[in-house]
Scaffold this active site. Structure first.
Site, mmCIF file in Angstrom:
data_model
loop_
_atom_site.group_PDB
_atom_site.id
_atom_site.type_symbol
_atom_site.label_atom_id
_atom_site.label_comp_id
_atom_site.label_asym_id
_atom_site.label_seq_id
_atom_site.Cartn_x
_atom_site.Cartn_y
_atom_site.Cartn_z
ATOM 1 N N LYS A 137 -8.723 -0.969 0.750
ATOM 2 C CA LYS A 137 -9.764 -1.506 1.630
ATOM 3 C C LYS A 137 -10.539 -2.533 0.832
ATOM 4 O O LYS A 137 -10.896 -2.295 -0.325
ATOM 5 C CB LYS A 137 -10.713 -0.420 2.133
ATOM 6 C CG LYS A 137 -10.221 0.299 3.372
ATOM 7 C CD LYS A 137 -10.178 -0.649 4.550
ATOM 8 C CE LYS A 137 -9.327 -0.078 5.669
ATOM 9 N NZ LYS A 137 -8.941 -1.128 6.611
ATOM 10 N N GLU B 288 0.804 -1.229 0.000
ATOM 11 C CA GLU B 288 0.000 0.000 0.000
ATOM 12 C C GLU B 288 0.836 1.277 0.000
ATOM 13 O O GLU B 288 1.637 1.515 0.907
ATOM 14 C CB GLU B 288 -0.947 0.025 1.207
ATOM 15 C CG GLU B 288 -1.885 1.219 1.219
ATOM 16 C CD GLU B 288 -2.975 1.130 2.274
ATOM 17 O OE1 GLU B 288 -3.822 2.053 2.316
ATOM 18 O OE2 GLU B 288 -2.980 0.163 3.052
#
Length: 433
Positions: free
Chosen positions: A256, A240
């Site tokens: 997410k 990420e």
């Protein structure tokens, strides 16, 4: 504030050498296997020695470490960064590293866990003293040298801990009860989403750099790095990006929504479609996308903050993720230091609203997080470029044990058992090692 920085910058040189020099020697103090820069090139960095500036937990002063020397100075991180940025830099290749713990972000909001499991500093600023870097697939490397001995990392782990298997910070039954507790708190209006995590710990059976290389070989995670500190080793295989800043342009990419991969190609395609159609996972990402849009708006021009991608599916070694992209343009006079101040810690690893979620994380998790779910920053001052990661899929090796936390965003539709299974899927590189 730090009178040794000017002489350091004057002495620091970069010169081309043949490629073979890059891999000479033993384990590095720091290794970054390849991050893609805004110009499309990948940068690979190998540091043999560095200067470290850090903030010992619970102390107001900053500690500067150089070779065998150390000194305390007054000030705070943001003043320190602005002081360094104000210096004249000669080379576009000059870079420095910043490692911020989740605890640092929590403390700035008056939140501190009563149990300090890791006992580590709140942040580190790393200034390279000796090592190499390479761009793309170049046949040459650039050797950098500050002309004086920096702080060499500690030697590889000599005494390995004994034992088998991974211990958890709390049993599965306790985890499931807490997920239900979080759902009840959401129903009562305390927050909308909370990132809840679980720690796995096991003995280190080999040096940290060897573990990192094996994990990176298995995952190829795009935001990976290894860092050896005097107190611990950080092994990060994060997928990420926190945000990328180039001049006045900013891009953040929150993750997410997660589903484990399958070895069967047909089943893997089915799982991708399942994730893309999941209302629960899409809602998780939507909440955090809006949170980050609001965070960026604090330091970006009115009307410039836009969602460029939403619910983009990306595939990694063990899981599929949903990702959004939010971009903006910084206000005149704002820079990457202001951007850190406005956005850290990341919304994807805290919750929504951010402060309320962090307060409950503090109450519900067994102990502090330290650098797990903090952020790592790679800064090129002369280019005015900063890339950064969220420290998920990140282990801390300390005192002979490897500690690895994993978790996920809990919303009203979360099912406790499925959340536990997702947690195990994210911890797979660690548990199966």
């Amino acid at each position: 504030m730090i009178d040794w920085v000017e002489p350091y910058l004057e002495k620091l040189t970069f010169r081309a050498e043949k490629e073979g020099a890059f891999t000479s020697g033993g384990a590095p103090c720091f290794y970054l296997p390849g991050w893609q820069l805004p110009d499309g090139q990948k940068v690979e960095i190998y540091i043999e020695q560095f200067f470290a500036v850090l903030s010992p937990a619970g102390r107001e002063q900053i500690l500067v470490k150089r070779a065998e020397q150390s000194e305390e100075i007054d000030g705070d991180l943001f003043r320190l960064l602005k002081s360094i940025e104000a210096r004249r830099v000669q080379s576009e290749h000059f870079f420095y590293l910043l490692l911020l713990s989740y605890d640092f972000g929590a403390a700035r909001n008056g939140i501190q866990h009563e149990i300090d499991f890791y006992s580590l500093p709140e942040w580190y600023l790393i200034l390279p003293a000796r090592g190499y870097l390479r761009y793309g697939d170049a046949n040459q490397v650039l050797r950098f040298d500050a002309g004086s001995a920096g702080l060499a990392c500690r030697p590889p782990l000599q005494t390995l801990a004994q034992g088998n298997g991974a211990a958890q910070s709390e049993p599965q039954t306790g985890y499931l009860k807490k997920i239900q507790r979080i759902r009840d708190l959401i129903a009562s209006g305390e927050f909308y989403q909370l990132n809840f995590t679980l720690r796995f710990s096991k003995p280190a059976d080999r040096p940290g750099f060897e573990i990192f290389k094996e994990w990176y070989k298995k995952t190829g995670a795009p935001r990976s790095f290894y860092l050896a500190l005097s107190e611990a080793e950080i092994l990060s295989i994060s997928p990420e990006r926190f945000w990328l800043q180039k001049g006045q342009t900013v891009l953040t990419e929150p993750i997410k929504g997660t589903i484990k991969r399958s070895a069967d190609a047909g089943e893997d395609v089915r799982l991708k479609q399942l994730l893309l159609k999941s209302k629960k996972d899409r809602a998780e990402l939507d909440m955090i996308t809006d949170l980050l849009r609001n965070d960026l708006a604090k330091v970006c021009r009115t009307g410039s903050v836009l969602v460029k991608k939403r619910h983009d599916l990306r595939t990694f070694s063990h899981v599929h993720h949903l990702v959004s992209e939010v971009g903006g343009r910084l206000l005149p006079g704002k820079n990457f230091v202001d951007l850190i101040d406005a956005t850290f810690p990341g919304g994807s690893i805290s919750g929504c609203p951010k402060i309320a979620a962090m307060q409950y994380i503090n109450r519900l998790e067994a102990h502090n997080r330290s650098f797990y779910t903090g952020s790592f920053f790679l800064r090129f001052p002369l280019r005015n470029v900063t890339d950064s990661s969220i420290l998920i899929r990140t282990a801390i090796l300390k005192d002979g044990y490897v500690h690895y936390q994993a978790g996920g965003g809990i919303v009203i539709d979360s099912e406790p058992q499925k959340e536990y299974e997702e947690c195990l899927a994210k911890a797979a590189p660690f548990l199966k090692d």
